[in-house]
Scaffold this motif. Structure first.
Motif, PDB file in Angstrom:
ATOM      1  N   ALA A   1       0.826  -1.214   0.000  1.00 55.67           N
ATOM      2  CA  ALA A   1       0.000   0.000   0.000  1.00 55.67           C
ATOM      3  C   ALA A   1       0.858   1.261   0.000  1.00 55.67           C
ATOM      4  O   ALA A   1       0.507   2.271  -0.621  1.00 55.67           O
ATOM      5  N   LEU A   2       2.008   1.172   0.665  1.00 52.06           N
ATOM      6  CA  LEU A   2       2.865   2.352   0.793  1.00 52.06           C
ATOM      7  C   LEU A   2       3.945   2.432  -0.275  1.00 52.06           C
ATOM      8  O   LEU A   2       4.695   3.414  -0.312  1.00 52.06           O
TER       9      LEU A   2
ATOM     10  N   PRO B   1       3.837   3.070  -3.508  1.00 49.85           N
ATOM     11  CA  PRO B   1       3.807   4.273  -4.365  1.00 49.85           C
ATOM     12  C   PRO B   1       4.002   5.589  -3.596  1.00 49.85           C
ATOM     13  O   PRO B   1       4.064   6.650  -4.211  1.00 49.85           O
ATOM     14  N   LEU B   2       4.083   5.498  -2.245  1.00 47.60           N
ATOM     15  CA  LEU B   2       4.113   6.718  -1.441  1.00 47.60           C
ATOM     16  C   LEU B   2       5.277   7.657  -1.783  1.00 47.60           C
ATOM     17  O   LEU B   2       5.071   8.879  -1.878  1.00 47.60           O
TER      18      LEU B   2
ATOM     19  N   TYR C   1       4.318   9.454  -4.867  1.00 47.01           N
ATOM     20  CA  TYR C   1       3.206  10.352  -4.556  1.00 47.01           C
ATOM     21  C   TYR C   1       3.740  11.618  -3.884  1.00 47.01           C
ATOM     22  O   TYR C   1       3.359  12.735  -4.234  1.00 47.01           O
TER      23      TYR C   1
ATOM     24  N   SER D   1      -1.978   1.631  -5.730  1.00 44.22           N
ATOM     25  CA  SER D   1      -1.854   1.089  -4.380  1.00 44.22           C
ATOM     26  C   SER D   1      -3.048   0.207  -4.031  1.00 44.22           C
ATOM     27  O   SER D   1      -2.890  -0.904  -3.505  1.00 44.22           O
ATOM     28  N   LYS D   2      -4.256   0.668  -4.349  1.00 43.12           N
ATOM     29  CA  LYS D   2      -5.452  -0.125  -4.077  1.00 43.12           C
ATOM     30  C   LYS D   2      -5.443  -1.437  -4.854  1.00 43.12           C
ATOM     31  O   LYS D   2      -5.797  -2.509  -4.335  1.00 43.12           O
TER      32      LYS D   2
ATOM     33  N   ILE E   1      -6.340   2.456   2.936  1.00 47.30           N
ATOM     34  CA  ILE E   1      -5.533   3.089   1.884  1.00 47.30           C
ATOM     35  C   ILE E   1      -6.048   4.491   1.594  1.00 47.30           C
ATOM     36  O   ILE E   1      -5.272   5.451   1.480  1.00 47.30           O
TER      37      ILE E   1
ATOM     38  N   TYR F   1      -3.838   7.998   1.999  1.00 50.12           N
ATOM     39  CA  TYR F   1      -3.533   8.971   0.949  1.00 50.12           C
ATOM     40  C   TYR F   1      -4.385  10.236   1.041  1.00 50.12           C
ATOM     41  O   TYR F   1      -3.959  11.287   0.568  1.00 50.12           O
TER      42      TYR F   1
END
Length: 596
Positions: A192-193, A195-196, A199, A283-284, A312, A316
């Motif tokens: 989930a993280l 792509p953080l 982003y 992420s989802k 998620i 975000y």
């Protein structure tokens, strides 16, 4: 200003933080509801059969008899148990939402009080400084620009709201979500993280780019607003000059540049939003794909997957909100800084010394004044005004007469030298005492949108009606005011009303006479009067002898001839002082003025 209200801000953070933490419970309740519903479709062996499957029980007993789900498996549930869980979850979700909304609304009300309180404080501080700015700033900053600067502080409340109500709670929520996700499934939390970083890079890069040249961007719009205001205020001149098309073309050019900048900013914001949304969906998708596979492998329950997907959005959303707030705060702060600069400026400095009684002797000692390094207006000016007498200051236009009068009144600080009022340096006096002892009547003086009486009482609000009428009579305006339909209650819209230009000038004179000042300065105060009223005012000025010191800046020969002392100022230097006939003998300019 925030420090003064720190207790209020702590309460805001506590309420908003509590609201955010409450909302973190919702995905946990979703997980329980989803797992219980899934448990209805889970069969179990006969030896593990629960008699509650065969015998209908009360909701309470059914709820109490539930076998808990394990970390990676879903326990069997009867339909009655699943319905009970759903009912409880729905009630809890409703209570959580209601409580969170109430605490959030409470926090918003406190934030509004704090933000508007700070906004009001800055407005008053900025306006106070604007009222006390040295007049030497006039050449650089017009009154309309100062007004815009004061108005900019309306940007305070949105900034305070964002910082107090959203930044802290969003940070608390983000930390809480990350802790829950890592505890439930480190693998899915990592997915989930993943792509953080990208982003965050998109958010930071776009915010920085949107902040580049932000001050000049808003200055463009301020310039456009100023051009429109000035053109409409001077509509008569614009139309009479045939300059309408030129003004329109100039405005068109300015707006084209400004709107091009606005479009570029909107384009950048749109692409940034697209990039951030794309990364959230990635992420989802990763969590659903891997989480679904883990559920098939019985390493996760369906409720775990639903819970993590729900979190998620909550991971975000705060990041998106914070990056959006950064852009908005940049916009607001860019405007607010211009108003804050005014509030932080150093005003003219006066002392605290009370003004002692005196006859109104004003003495200039070696005064210099310059607008800037290359523009010196007054050069070593030294003379005294005769106390209780009529003093006429004459000289060509642009010689520095009005500047000298403003120095004498303490409206400008001298570059060098000093001015004494009855032996006291005016810079050391309490400003309130100096204002009560002086009055000004000028050709460009202002009357306000108020009644005749309110305008008269502007500097002397405690005056009686009898004193008001005496001042009007002295200014030759009493009969004019009596003939007005509402007399003293007549409203002067935009400072004009039914009065002619000369009558408005005499009203200013009456306002000054009402103060009974120690020093009265008249800057071309008779310039717009007809001969009859001019003679009346000259008689009034003659009659003020022994009541106050009068300094009349004039080009009027009759006024100069009747003065007790004439001072000739040419190119910022004193050329002659003395009685009219003596000055006429030795000064060419004054002789020429008398012969006109």
């Amino acid at each position: 200003m925030a420090q003064r209200q720190r207790g209020l801000f702590i309460a805001i953070l506590a309420l908003a933080g509590f609201s955010s933490l409450l909302l973190l419970l919702q995905p946990l309740l979703y997980r329980e509801a989803v797992n219980d519903v899934a448990g209805v479709f889970i069969s179990h062996s006969a030896q593990d059969a629960d008699p509650l499957d065969k015998v209908e029980q009360s909701l309470f007993k059914s709820w109490k008899a539930k076998v808990p789900h394990t970390r990676h498996t879903v326990a069997h549930r009867t339909p009655q148990q699943a319905i009970t869980t759903l009912s409880v979850v729905v009630v809890l979700l409703l209570l959580i939402s209601l409580t969170a909304s109430l605490t959030s609304a409470w926090a918003e009300m406190l934030t509004s009080r704090a933000g508007h309180g700070m906004e009001r404080a800055v407005i008053l501080a900025a306006f106070r400084k604007a009222l006390h700015l040295p007049l030497s700033r006039d050449s650089q900053e017009r009154a309309s620009y100062l007004t815009k600067q004061v108005d900019q502080v309306e940007q305070v409340e949105p900034v305070v709201t964002m910082l107090a109500l959203r930044v802290g709670p969003e940070a608390i929520r983000l930390v809480g979500i990350l802790a829950i996700m890592l505890y439930q499934s480190p693998l899915l939390a990592a997915l989930a993280l993943a792509p953080l970083p990208f982003y965050a890079w998109v958010a930071v890069a776009s915010t920085k780019r949107l902040g580049v040249n932000l001050d000049s961007y808003y200055q463009q719009w301020q310039s456009i607003s100023g051009r429109i205001s000035e053109s409409l205020a001077g509509l008569k001149t614009v139309r009479a000059s045939g300059a309408g098309e030129r003004e329109l073309k100039a405005l068109s050019k300015e707006t084209q540049t400004a709107y091009a900048g606005a479009v570029d900013r909107d384009r950048l914001g749109a692409w940034s939003l697209f990039g951030q949304e794309f990364l959230v969906q990635v992420s989802k998708a990763l969590v659903l794909l891997v989480g679904g596979w883990k559920a098939f492998e019985r390493q996760l329950t369906p409720g775990d997957v639903v819970m993590l997907v729900a979190y998620i959005d909550q991971v975000y959303d705060p990041l998106d909100s914070l990056s959006g707030m950064a852009v908005v705060i940049q916009d607001h702060m860019s405007s607010f800084r211009r108003g804050l600069k005014l509030a932080l400026r150093k005003p003219e400095s006066f002392g605290m010394e009370p003004l002692k009684p005196g006859a109104g002797l004003v003495t200039m000692e070696a005064l210099d004044y310059r607008y800037n390094r290359d523009a010196q207006v007054l050069h070593r000016v030294s003379f005294s005004l005769l106390p209780g007498k009529l003093n006429a200051l004459v000289g060509p236009s642009g010689s520095g007469k009005s500047t000298l009068a403003e120095l004498i009144l303490g409206l400008r600080p001298a570059s060098r030298g000093r001015i004494l009022l009855d032996g006291q340096d005016i810079r050391g006096l309490a400003e309130e005492d100096l204002r009560r002892a002086t009055a000004l009547v000028s050709a460009d003086g202002v009357l306000f949108s108020a009644t005749v009486k309110q305008n008269l009482l502007y500097q002397a609000p405690g005056s009686s009606d009898r004193q008001v009428w005496e001042a009007l009579s002295a200014a030759g305006l009493a009969e004019v005011v009596r003939r007005l339909p509402q007399g003293l209650r007549t409203l002067l819209v935009d400072g004009r009303g039914p009065l002619s230009l000369g009558e408005r000038q005499r009203l200013q004179i009456a306002r000054a006479l009402l103060v009974k000042p120690r020093l009265l300065v008249l800057d071309e105060a008779t310039a717009n009067l007809d001969k009859t009223n001019e003679d009346k005012i000259l008689k009034v000025l003659q009659g003020l002898r022994h009541h106050c010191t009068v300094l009349a800046l004039t080009h009027h020969p009759a006024l100069a001839r009747g003065a007790d002392q004439v001072i000739v100022l040419v190119k910022g230097r004193i050329e002659a002082t003395g009685k009219s006939r003596d000055v006429a003998k030795k000064n060419a300019y004054y002789r020429m003025m008398l012969s006109d």
